[in-house]
Design an enzyme around this catalytic site. Structure first.
Site, PDB file in Angstrom:
ATOM      1  N   CYS A 228       0.845  -1.202   0.000  1.00 57.37           N
ATOM      2  CA  CYS A 228       0.000   0.000   0.000  1.00 57.37           C
ATOM      3  C   CYS A 228       0.881   1.254   0.000  1.00 57.37           C
ATOM      4  O   CYS A 228       1.773   1.408   0.844  1.00 57.37           O
ATOM      5  CB  CYS A 228      -0.882  -0.016   1.247  1.00 57.37           C
ATOM      6  SG  CYS A 228      -1.722   1.532   1.586  1.00 57.37           S
ATOM      7  N   SER A 229       0.643   2.157  -0.940  1.00 57.26           N
ATOM      8  CA  SER A 229       1.468   3.363  -1.040  1.00 57.26           C
ATOM      9  C   SER A 229       1.338   4.246   0.206  1.00 57.26           C
ATOM     10  O   SER A 229       2.323   4.821   0.668  1.00 57.26           O
ATOM     11  CB  SER A 229       1.118   4.159  -2.296  1.00 57.26           C
ATOM     12  OG  SER A 229      -0.221   4.619  -2.232  1.00 57.26           O
TER      13      SER A 229
END
Length: 116
Positions: free
Chosen positions: A12-13
């Site tokens: 997940c960024s």
């Protein structure tokens, strides 16, 4: 510095940004890859209390599993917590915990406020 923990999903960024922020600030955090090591029911309840939110507010309501389990109609807090324990993908991320307080890193400013 105080003990800091991050519930992290490396894919997940937002979670990667939160981990980078901690590193940038020189914070040595315990990294919990919560998808690999899901929190217990007690841990999840403790984090909800620290965040001062309901179980639903911590849920990723756009995940397919949310719809599959028909959680939109569920009103029992315990059942929502159990769903997150059994399906950690439902837990919003990242979560940073410090000194008995927690913040969801959406937006990342929440984590900055927690650290300051």
């Amino acid at each position: 510095m105080a003990n800091v923990t991050i519930w992290h999903n490396p894919r997940c960024s937002k979670s990667r940004n939160a981990a980078a922020l901690l590193e940038e600030k020189g914070v040595e955090a315990e990294v919990v890859k919560y998808l690999d090591t899901p929190p217990s029911k007690e841990e999840l309840k403790a984090v909800l209390k620290m965040l001062d939110i309901s179980a639903r507010e911590l849920m990723r309501t756009k995940e397919a599993i949310y719809k599959e389990l028909n959680l939109k109609e569920e009103t029992d807090e315990e059942k929502l917590i159990e769903a997150m324990v059994e399906n950690p993908k439902l837990i919003e991320r990242p979560i940073v915990i410090k000194d008995g307080k927690a913040a969801i890193g959406r937006p990342i400013e929440n984590i900055i406020d927690l650290l300051d």
